[in-house]
Structures are given as structure tokens and as C-alpha cells.
Design an enzyme around this catalytic site. Structure first.
Site, PDB file in Angstrom:
ATOM      1  N   TYR A 110       2.695   0.914   7.161  1.00  0.00           N
ATOM      2  CA  TYR A 110       1.909   2.137   6.963  1.00  0.00           C
ATOM      3  C   TYR A 110       2.759   3.320   6.529  1.00  0.00           C
ATOM      4  CZ  TYR A 110       2.518   3.111  12.127  1.00  0.00           C
ATOM      5  OH  TYR A 110       2.966   3.329  13.409  1.00  0.00           O
ATOM      6  N   GLU A 111       2.044   4.403   6.139  1.00  0.00           N
ATOM      7  CA  GLU A 111       2.656   5.571   5.488  1.00  0.00           C
ATOM      8  C   GLU A 111       3.367   5.186   4.196  1.00  0.00           C
ATOM      9  OE1 GLU A 111       2.216   8.662   5.999  1.00  0.00           O
ATOM     10  OE2 GLU A 111       1.017   8.402   7.803  1.00  0.00           O
ATOM     11  N   GLY A 112       2.846   4.213   3.499  1.00  0.00           N
ATOM     12  CA  GLY A 112       3.473   3.718   2.281  1.00  0.00           C
ATOM     13  C   GLY A 112       4.394   2.567   2.620  1.00  0.00           C
TER      14      GLY A 112
END
Length: 590
Positions: free
Chosen positions: A440-442
Site C-alpha cells: 500500500y501507499e504505492g
């Protein structure tokens, strides 16, 4: 299981001795009140909270998970009471703007507290750090009216925040989002759409949740240039700050996940939900990135925190578990066997954990320092330099800390052998919780592409040159004979980073696939060089000090330089191989 103990001594060493943070804070107007005594008090109180209140909830939170019924989410037993205590003691506003009730502590310090938090209970910590990120975006981009209405209660923990980006059909490619915002005559907007994977989108910890939502206006340009950012409260807020009617936002379900089970990961439905524009029309992604850069560093710190917790458990087990004899003679002949700590391979695993954890802690504080300088320094050129370093280093911090954090958790599990695979020992939870940090968060592949493409190739290595020159200047000033092995090893690895940069920048002029092909290897090379830099600085502070802490620090530094930093050669070799070997295979040949 051993009790978690926050590594306060190491945190103090990094802040006070490696980076001389008190001198930096004293030199900037907004941080002059951050004294060593205040910092020590925050670290000690934070440690007590994490060790005594949050860590005991970690295992049960994983076993119980969150519950969803009729749009209502209930967090695991004890979370609500712990959150109330957390908020009452001011932790929700630790780094927040004092103008709206925050404490204004520097990022160098808050990264240390976040690490303790994620070591103790990652699921719990996610609720609080999302609120902090939402506050960051609002403080930088919202109107004064929105800030005055929403920030005080976000900072004092009465309300929480969430970040709503991802949709069922798109993750990284936000330009194709379908959520729509219709302008209303009163200046508000009506939002319709569905968001998925929303951390803390619904829960029972606070009386209201403030969602920051990406959406498009009816006449918005296509792609990312048409995205706007909106504040959408769960409950409407009256003029006297009391809560009004329920807004048109609800939780359709929660995900059943591999890890972080105490954190509610929600499907959020917006049905004519009232929202308010944050920042400028069609510039929502820029506003959201203010939040995301802090969140990406925070996710990296999750990797460090989980790695530290895993290391502490593995070390305690290795000292206690009797198995076999030392190859050069029994250490405890009066017992049936020696502790497994005597075995070289067990030491390899523990030292790898220790070296990555402590190196990442120092580097995270360095990134935090750049954020503090960019925000608070009086000189515009110094702020601009720090801004460039933040942009360059954020994808490295997010991806490298989480990749190595996961590796460290797996090593901790391996130290336990078969017991590491059994739930009641807790080691497999660290592995499961750490796995999401790489996603997550890229995803970390996206972080590598961001680093290689946007932060290095796009500007011809300009930002990288700032960082490399700092390291070179530092190395040129090292004169102590004891540091020459460090200087030589780091200089050699830095040379490989420069060569790799030149090669990819040059090759990408005729083949853009070179950027993606080199990205992950380049990020790993960059991360190793960066840890080599901070480990050399830590070794410099440890030399000549006859104390267990400093002796251990110097020996761990030698381990990193001699056993881990040489991996830069392998990454450089893979970068040199280029993109052809990846792209020449046809689809039907996979």
C-alpha cells in the site's frame, strides 16, 4: 514471548549524536522550544504507552480482528479504550500545527514515536497516522474556514481522518477514477462513487471521521489533471461544532486480510455525500501528495517498527533456546546444549536484523530532518535543497524500509525454526503484518519507478547530485584511521551508484524501458549506499568510547560494511544488463 522494549537509547544516540538534532532545532524559530529534556520526556512517555497499553492488545487484535455489520465497524476489544487514552494524552496532535491545537513537534522526533507505535501494535497505529496525514493535507491546502472547523478536533483525537483514493477498477492509475463531484449552489459538492482499501474508513474509535476524497468535476480534464480533493465528513458539523445528520457516506464491507487484522480496511460508498473542496479545482492530486509523502515515510517506518519487534523476540529466543553445541567447544557444559546464539548462522540472521533496523532508524531520522528543514528553516535556498532531498528520498524510505523490514521479520521467524511458524509465538504475525507495507501507499515497484523515472532521469540526476555531494564531502572529511575501511567501502559503493545513474540516464534517451527495468535494482543499490552513509556516521560517533552500547554499535557497523554493503556490486551488475532481457520475450512465450 519477550516483552517489547522501545529502543530509546538508540533513538537518543541517533538524534543527539549522529544528527545533532538539538542544535538544528535551536537554530529554527518554530522548533526552538524543543529541548533535550522535552524530547527525552516524550520518548519515555511514548515508550510507556506503547509497551504497557498498546503492545498487550496486539496479539488479541490480530486474533479477533474487526467486525462489520450493517455498515457498522467494531474494532477489537480494548482498542477503543486505548484510543481514548492515546488521545487524552495528546499523542494524536504530536506533530500538528500549534495554531490549531497540535504540539508542533519536529518530524525527526515523531518518526521515533511512530516506530515505537508500529512495533507495539501496527493495526492500532494505522488509525492514528491516517488522521495525522489528513491533518497535514488540510493544514497545507484547505481554506481557513475548513481548517478552523476540522483541525482542532482532528488534533485532539475527537475525530479521525481517512484517505480515499483507490477504486475497484484502478489503483495506481488515479487518472481514471470514476467518483464524481457535482457543485451545489451553496459552494459545497455532492459526491457519488465507491472507494476500496480505505484504512480506517469506518470504526468505533471516534465520534466522527473526516474523509479526504479524490473525485472529478463534470467538466474536468481527462487524466490526473482533472482530479480534485474534497473533505467529506461522516457526520455533518453544525455551526456550533456539534454533530448533525449522518452524511451520505457508508461502509459497504471490510476486507478479510492476510495481516493488520485489527485495522479496518473498508469499501466506502459515497451516495450524494456532501463535500467541500480542499485546495484548487483540478489540483487535488498535488494536495493529496502533501499527505502521501508523509504517509509513505510513515509506511516505511512501519517496516522498521515491525523489524525491531521481530528482532527483540528473536534475540531473546536465541539466548534462551538450547540446541546443539558451539563448534569451537561447549559454552555451557553444565547444560544439555548451548543456546543457539553460539551458532554462526543464527548470529548472521540476528546481525542482519540489527544492522538493517538500526541503519533504517538513522536514515528515517535523516529524511525527517530534511522535512523539518524544508518546513522551518529561515533560508530559502536551504529549504529548497531539503525539498529536493525529500522528493528524492521518499520513495527510497518507503520501499527500502519495507522490503528490508519484511526480510527482517522473516529472519526473526527463521531464528525460531518451527516455533516461528506457530501462531502463539507471534513471529508469523510480524511477517503477515509487514507484507502489506510493500503494497500500500504505492507498491514498491511503483516507488522504484518514481525514484528512477521522476526523481533521477527526469532531471538528469540533479537531485541525486545534491545527495551524492553531501556524502562525498563527508567522506573527504574523515581522517581517523579506524574509519578508513568504512570510507573506502562507501566510496566504492557510491561510485557504483553514480555509474548506474549515468548508464540509465543515457540509455533511457533511446529506450524508455530502461527506467522500469532498472528501477527496483537501482532503488536497492540506492538504499544500501544510504545505509552505508548513516552507518559510517554512527561508527564515527562510536569510535573510542568504551561502553557496551558503543562497542556493539561499532561491531554492527563493521558487519554492515563487510557483509551487506558488498551487495551493491550485484545490483550494479543487474542494472548493467539493461532492459532487453526483460522485453525480448513475447507474450505467448511466458
Amino acid at each position: 514471548m519477550a516483552e517489547f522494549k522501545a529502543p530509546i537509547r538508540d533513538m537518543q544516540f541517533v538524534l543527539n549524536e549522529v544528527w545533532q538534532a538539538p542544535e538544528l532545532w535551536a537554530s529554527m524559530e518554530n522548533t526552538q522550544e524543543v529541548t533535550p529534556d522535552l524530547v527525552n520526556a516524550i520518548l519515555e512517555e511514548g515508550a510507556r504507552l506503547c509497551e504497557n497499553e498498546l503492545e498487550p492488545l496486539n496479539r488479541n487484535g490480530d486474533e479477533e480482528g474487526c467486525h462489520w455489520q450493517d455498515s457498522v465497524v467494531t474494532t477489537p476489544k480494548g482498542f477503543k479504550e486505548a484510543y481514548r487514552l492515546y488521545a487524552e494524552n495528546g499523542w494524536t496532535g504530536l506533530g500538528g500545527s500549534p495554531e490549531y491545537g497540535g504540539q508542533g513537534m519536529p518530524k525527526m522526533l515523531t518518526v521515533m514515536f511512530e516506530e515505537m507505535l508500529f512495533s507495539a501494535n501496527t493495526s492500532f497505529g494505522l488509525y492514528t497516522t491516517l488522521a495525522s496525514g489528513a491533518c497535514m493535507a488540510l493544514d497545507n491546502h484547505a481554506s481557513d474556514a475548513l481548517k478552523q472547523r476540522y483541525l482542532p478536533k482532528l488534533y485532539d483525537g475527537t475525530w479521525a481522518g481517512s484517505m480515499c483514493l483507490t477504486e475497484p477498477h484502478c489503483g495506481t492509475d488515479l487518472g481514471i477514477i470514476k467518483t464524481r463531484a457535482e457543485p451545489q449552489d451553496d459552494g459545497s459538492y455532492r459526491l457519488n462513487g465507491t472507494k476500496i482499501f480505505i484504512t480506517g474508513g469506518e470504526h468505533d474509535l471516534t465520534e466522527n471521521i473526516i474523509h479526504l476524497v479524490l473525485a472529478k468535476l463534470p467538466d474536468a480534464p481527462s487524466g490526473t489533471k482533472g482530479i480534485s480533493l474534497f473533505l467529506v465528513p461522516k457526520f455533518m458539523v453544525n455551526d456550533d461544532d456539534s454533530l448533525g445528520a449522518r452524511n451520505g457516506v457508508s461502509c459497504g464491507s471490510i476486507e478479510h486480510k492476510m495481516g493488520i487484522k485489527g485495522s479496518a480496511t473498508c469499501v466506502m460508498n459515497f451516495d450524494d455525500a456532501v463535500g467541500y473542496l480542499v485546495g484548487e479545482v483540478n489540483r487535488g492530486l498535488q494536495a493529496m501528495f502533501t499527505m502521501m509523502n508523509y504517509e509513505r515515510l510513515s509506511v516505511g517506518i512501519q517496516g522498521i517498527g515491525l523489524g525491531e519487534a521481530s528482532y527483540q523476540q528473536a534475540l531473546a529466543y536465541a539466548k534462551d533456546r538450547l540446541q546443539g553445541r558451539a563448534t569451537d567447544g561447549p559454552r555451557q557444559p553444565e547444560k544439555s546444549a548451548d543456546p543457539i546464539l553460539v551458532h554462526p548462522d543464527v548470529r548472521r540472521m540476528l546481525l542482519t536484523q540489527k544492522a538493517y533496523n538500526e541503519g533504517a532508524r538513522a536514515f528515517a531520522s535523516y529524511v525527517g530532518m530534511q522535512l523539518d528543514i524544508a518546513k522551518n528553516h529561515s533560508d530559502a535556498a536551504t529549504r529548497a535543497r531539503a525539498d529536493a532531498l525529500v522528493a528524492l528520498l521518499t520513495p527510497v524510505a518507503k520501499a527500502y524500509f519495507t522490503d528490508r523490514g519484511f526480510d527482517v521479520c522473516v529472519l526473526g521467524q527463521q531464528v525460531f525454526g518451527g516455533h516461528g511458524y506457530i501462531r502463539e509465538w507471534g513471529m508469523e504475525q510480524y511477517v503477515r503484518d509487514a507484507r502489506i507495507t510493500q503494497i500500500y501507499e504505492g507498491t514498491n515497484g511503483i516507488q522504484a519507478l518514481d525514484l528512477m523515472g521522476r526523481k533521477v532521469v527526469a532531471n538528469g540526476g540533479e537531485w541525486l547530485s545534491i545527495y551524492v555531494e553531501e556524502i562525498e564531502q563527508y567522506l573527504n572529511g574523515l581522517k581517523q584511521p579506524e574509519l578508513q575501511p568504512f570510507k573506502e567501502a562507501l566510496d566504492s559503493s557510491l561510485s557504483l551508484l553514480r555509474q548506474a545513474t549515468e548508464q540509465v540516464v543515457s540509455a533511457s534517451r533511446t529506450d524508455l524501458n530502461e527506467i522500469g527495468a532498472a528501477g527496483c535494482d537501482y532503488l536497492n543499490l540506492f538504499g544500501l549506499v544510504s545505509l552505508g552513509y548513516v552507518w559510517t556516521r554512527m561508527a564515527e560517533q562510536a569510535i573510542g568510547k568504551d561502553d557496551t552500547f558503543y562497542r556493539a554499535k561499532l561491531k554492527t557497523a563493521r558487519f554492515f560494511i563487510q557483509k551487506l554493503l558488498p551487495e551493491t556490486t550485484a545490483y550494479f551488475g543487474k542494472i548493467k544488463a539493461g532492459s532487453a532481457v526483460l522485453m525480448e520475450i513475447d507474450e505467448d512465450e511466458f
